[in-house]
Structure formats: C-alpha cells, structure tokens
Write an enzyme that holds these catalytic residues in place. Structure first.
Site, PDB file in Angstrom:
ATOM      1  N   HIS A  56       0.578  -1.065   0.093  1.00 13.78           N
ATOM      2  CA  HIS A  56       0.257   0.097   0.373  1.00 13.78           C
ATOM      3  C   HIS A  56       0.931   1.577   0.057  1.00 13.78           C
ATOM      4  O   HIS A  56       0.525   2.152   0.355  1.00 13.78           O
ATOM      5  CB  HIS A  56      -1.185  -0.453   1.110  1.00 13.78           C
ATOM      6  CG  HIS A  56      -1.832  -1.804   1.564  1.00 13.78           C
ATOM      7  ND1 HIS A  56      -2.708  -1.441   0.389  1.00 13.78           N
ATOM      8  CD2 HIS A  56      -1.492  -2.286   2.286  1.00 13.78           C
ATOM      9  CE1 HIS A  56      -3.332  -2.863   0.619  1.00 13.78           C
ATOM     10  NE2 HIS A  56      -2.807  -3.315   2.091  1.00 13.78           N
ATOM     11  N   HIS A 218      -6.729  -4.804  -0.683  1.00 15.96           N
ATOM     12  CA  HIS A 218      -6.336  -5.567  -1.567  1.00 15.96           C
ATOM     13  C   HIS A 218      -7.124  -6.132  -3.115  1.00 15.96           C
ATOM     14  O   HIS A 218      -7.218  -7.561  -2.903  1.00 15.96           O
ATOM     15  CB  HIS A 218      -6.353  -7.501  -0.520  1.00 15.96           C
ATOM     16  CG  HIS A 218      -6.111  -6.341   0.801  1.00 15.96           C
ATOM     17  ND1 HIS A 218      -7.195  -5.381   2.059  1.00 15.96           N
ATOM     18  CD2 HIS A 218      -4.940  -6.227   1.557  1.00 15.96           C
ATOM     19  CE1 HIS A 218      -5.736  -5.314   2.867  1.00 15.96           C
ATOM     20  NE2 HIS A 218      -5.093  -5.066   2.379  1.00 15.96           N
TER      21      HIS A 218
END
Lengths: 330, 330
Positions: A56, A218
């Site tokens: 991320h 995700h």
C-alpha cells in the site's frame, strides 16, 4: 508476472532496505521488520505507530517522520504484521507518554495489534487504539467484519500525528484520530487488479470493459461489477455513495487517491470532476490532496475520501510534516 | 482501453482544469493552455518555462511553483506544445530579467520552443534555451536527433529553478541548467507500454517475459528487447550503461524514477540495488529522490538518472521548493 524484483520472497525486506538507504532520517530494524524515526524514542512525546500488510506504499512506511508516524510495521504483502513486530515498534517509540496504534479494520490487523497492545501494557506502556473503517462501499468483506479501513488512514495519521508532534496527550491524540475516522467516508473503483509478487498473477480478473465498484485495497469485491463509464459519472456515483452514508455539511478534506497504477493526468481529471460535483451538492472543500498514497500494488484504480473537517482538523492538517511520502511546511 | 477519462479529446484540458482547482497557488490559462505561478510575473526575476507533450506528469505542470518553474506549457498527450502557447507563457512570466526555456530534446519541442524564443525576442524578451539530452541508451530515436531528454529534466528544472529564485541572472540560470544536463545520464526499462487516450491501445506490445531496455518516455524503442531479469541485474546493466557513457567521479544525485505504473515498493527495491552497486563502483551518492516523476502515462517501467553534482548543484538542490510534485523546506 513482470515486476522489478529479485525473489518474490524477498520483496518486502529488500524494499525496506532501499527505503532505509534512501532516507537516512529513518531507521529500519531489519530483524524485527519495522521503520522508525531515527530520533525515536522522543521523551515525553506520544508515539504514533501504524502498520498492516505491505503493498500500500507510501502507506505506512512512507509516512514515518516528524508530524506523522513515529513508526510503521509492514507485514508481508497483503499480510498482517505479527504481534512481536508491533510490540518491538511500540517499545521503540515509547517516550513515556504512551503510544497510539492506528489500525485499519482488517481482522488480522485488529487481532495482532490488540495482542501487541496487551503485551505492551504488560510492560508498562499505555496504548490507545484508533480503528480506521471509512470505506462506505460494503458492510462486511473479505478479511473484514464491519467497514474496511482505506483512504482515511492517511488523514488519521497526518492529523493525529500533528497533534502528537505539538505535545498532545495520549487521550487527546487518540481522540482526534477517532474523530477524523468518524468524520470520513471513502469509495473506490478498480479498472484492473494488482498482482502480488507471491501469486504472480492478478488477484482477480475483469473483462476489458468492466470495473469493480467499491473495491477494497486488497482487491476485495465491492458492490458490483459494472461497465466502464465516463469519469464524470464514476466520480458522481462514488461521491453519492459517500454522501449517502454519512452527513457532510461543512467544509471537507478531499483526498483523490490513486491505487498505484493510475497516472496523475487521470487523478487530476478526477479531482476536477469531484470538486465540480461537490460544489453542485453544496459541499465546500477546505483542503485537498491528489496522488497515489494508499495503494494496492500496481492496481489501476482510484478512491475518493471525504472528511468533514473541523477548524482544529484543518489546523493540524496544515501543520508541518516531513516524511518520504508527504511533506510540507518543513 | 480502461482509463478514468470522459472524452479522449478532452483529457488534457480537463486534467488541467483539475490541477487548477486543486492548486489555487497556480493559475491555468485554459485558452492558451499553460500553467503559471499565480504571482507571475515577478519583477526582476528570471522566468523559467518548460513544457512538452502531456502524459509525463508531474513533469512539467506539477513542477510549477516557488523554487522551480514559473510556467509549464503542456501539449496534447505526447505532442509538442505550439509556439503561440510557449510565447504566451514566456510573456506571462517575463519580469524584465529574461526567460529560460528548458527543452527536452525532441524535434517538435526543439523547433516550437525555438520559434517561440524568436517571437519573444522580437517582443523584446531575452530568452536562453537549455536543451536536455541525458538519455544514454540511443544516439538517435523516434522524434529525436541526438540523445533524448528524460529524467535529468527534473534535475535541471529544480537546480536552475533554485538559481532563478535566489536572483540569478539570465546567463547564470541558463549556465547552471546546461551544466546539470551535461553532468547527467539516464537509462530506462519498460515492462509494459503506456496507452494514450487517443490511440486507446498500448503503444507497443511486449511478450509476457520480455522488456524494452533503453526505452524512451514515449515508448520509443531502446537498445534491444530482452528477457526479464532480476531487478539487481537490470539495475547493474542500467548503471553500467550510464557509467560507460559519461564520467562520474564524485558524489552524484541519483534519481530512481517510475514511469507511471510502477509502485513504490518496487522503486525502493531498485533504489537499494542501485545504491549498493554504486558503492561497489566507488560512486558516492550525495542526494537521492525516489518516485514517479517523469512518467509515460501508465507505463510500468523505471529509469535511473545520475548527475555528477558540484557543491553548488547540491546547495541549489537542497534549496526550498514548493510545487505540487516536489516540495521541501517550504
């Protein structure tokens, strides 16, 4: 899979080594795997620790530095960090005033941060936890009970980080963090999936003309697959979803966030559409940020985050910050 | 083609509108299509103008602000801006001390900036041109006679911008810009092509296990197609190419640049490999920057740029800069 990596098993460790080499103002503990301000612990300052799966970036390691996080704890890609790692980072930043954990609402993260908080408490460190669950797309999801934590994590880390930097007490830093989360809502679209190094292929497949509306960071499923539409329509739908879910009356912080593979030329176009539609809906923008900040590897996609901002939040947002991923006024 | 756009014909104009909305400290002239500091022209300050085709963001529009560019002139995607645009921007930043054009070495850019410089001269504005041609991969290329201008453009704009900001005269600002370019070398790899909104499909096709070594920022062919190799080997080959082409004895500025679709987790891994290999080769790193700065739409790829840095260059690199794409010390 085409990536600039060596062995898929070494990606996180080698990327952290690169981060450490590029940023001597940070220190990376390669054994325990956490990133910390080189000047930690700072006596009397509340420590701010966040973490979660890697993939991320710049979240979270790129947000370590004066005015934001004291430490970040990266797990493997899309995998929660373990309690020992979190405990080590917590101890590394404890300056005697307590430590705030900023935790995105995923089951593994929540559990492991909670265990670490208990272990830290046993060692005499006061820990407060701020849970981030801003994604309005779905109620429960893969790996999540309740709403997912996404773009608002950046806002929480920046604003609570500024409060800690100026000497806020443990309860105050945690309180403003919770306030920011409660005031925030996010919604994301994916055009493509990201590809984890371990899997070597996209996490999900989308037909050439379809997108995932309400996707998680995700690649978790959102509300629905739909046909690709003009940016103007997508932005309006995303903002409608956020404005339906929470009340926004006053000036907002607006984050236009790319999910990793979306170029700035598109993100600025999105910002133009978002600001025009918010004006139409009577929502003033107090501050804004445009870029790839809370990403999902190389996913082409974007998220919008609104935070109903108090004067205090805006003051803390404007405070100096000096991190690899976010920097101003210093 | 999946992109967050409305009509392919409107992408640049609508993205500029978004940039203007997000950054009130900039002004966008939507008629002439240029981006300028809101406080331009500044009396007595040398103006710094750059530009070129869109699709390389944050280059150039994201580098407008104190300490860097006074104006940027974006053409359509991968298309040179026209002389009238460049002339308008040149006039908008002319504070009586002359204007420096920073021009990447592409035939259309060179020609149109030259025409604009002649027109500006006719109107009594002194113009100096700094040509950027740092890409060591190939001698001539699609759209280019001589070497292409790529990553070093950022270094030239930052360092010459700092010199102009502190009151450097026209000849001095141009001289340091030329010095930075002469001291720089770059080499890039593409894993995938970018896709222009107008074409709607990738500019070139690469098999699943092949990469383009020495690619240009518009997807121009490089030295060869080759099989994907570990990042460590690619980094070494790229640095060898740069170190073979130019002499680097002292401390360098190192830019690890993503081409738009490459996530930070990979760019930091690349930085780790690059810094380790430079140490092996006896080249010290004075300053470094890691991120997606000189891009090619959504191309997955990366470039490395080395600049043999004098003390003066390092001083100017460290000077405050406040732009959407690059910001520190202010």
């Amino acid at each position: 899979m085409k990536k600039f990596i060596n062995d898929p098993a070494d990606v996180v460790a080698q990327s952290l080594a690169g981060l450490a080499a590029a940023h001597p103002e940070l220190r990376v503990d390669t054994e325990e795997q956490y990133i910390v301000r080189a000047d930690a612990p700072r006596a009397g300052k509340v420590g701010l620790v966040s973490g979660g799966g890697s993939g991320h970036e710049p979240l979270h390691g790129g947000f370590v530095g004066p005015g934001m996080l004291d430490a970040a704890v990266p797990g493997e890609v899309f995998t929660s960090p373990v309690p020992d790692q979190i405990l080590a980072a917590t101890k590394a930043v404890d300056g005697g005033a307590g430590v705030v954990h900023v935790v995105k609402n995923y089951t593994g993260d929540v559990m492991n941060f909670q265990l670490a908080a208990e272990l830290a408490t046993d060692e005499g460190i006061s820990v407060e936890t701020v849970l981030v669950d801003d994604d309005v797309a779905v109620e429960d999801s893969t790996w999540t009970a309740g709403r997912r934590g996404t773009g608002a994590t950046l806002l929480v880390e920046k604003i609570a980080g500024a409060r800690a930097e100026e000497g806020g007490k443990l309860a105050e830093v945690a309180a403003i963090g919770r306030e920011v989360n409660a005031a925030s809502g996010s919604f994301a679209y994916a055009l493509t999936s990201g590809t984890t190094p371990a899997a070597g292929r996209p996490g999900f497949e989308l037909p050439a003309d379809e997108i995932e509306a309400g996707v998680g960071i995700h690649g978790e499923p959102g509300r629905r697959r739909e046909k690709l539409r003009p940016a103007k329509e997508l932005v309006r739908s995303a903002l409608d979803a956020i404005l339906d879910a929470k009340t926004f009356t006053g000036p907002v912080l607006l984050l236009v966030n790319g999910l990793g593979g979306t170029p700035l030329i598109e993100l600025y176009l999105i910002y133009g559409e978002a600001s025009a539609y918010l004006e139409e809906r009577g929502v003033a923008i107090a501050r804004q940020l445009v870029g790839n900040y809370v990403t999902s590897l190389d996913m082409a996609g974007m998220s919008l985050t609104l935070c109903q901002a108090t004067d205090e939040m805006i003051r803390l947002w404007d405070a100096p910050v000096r991190t690899p991923g976010l920097r101003w006024g210093a």
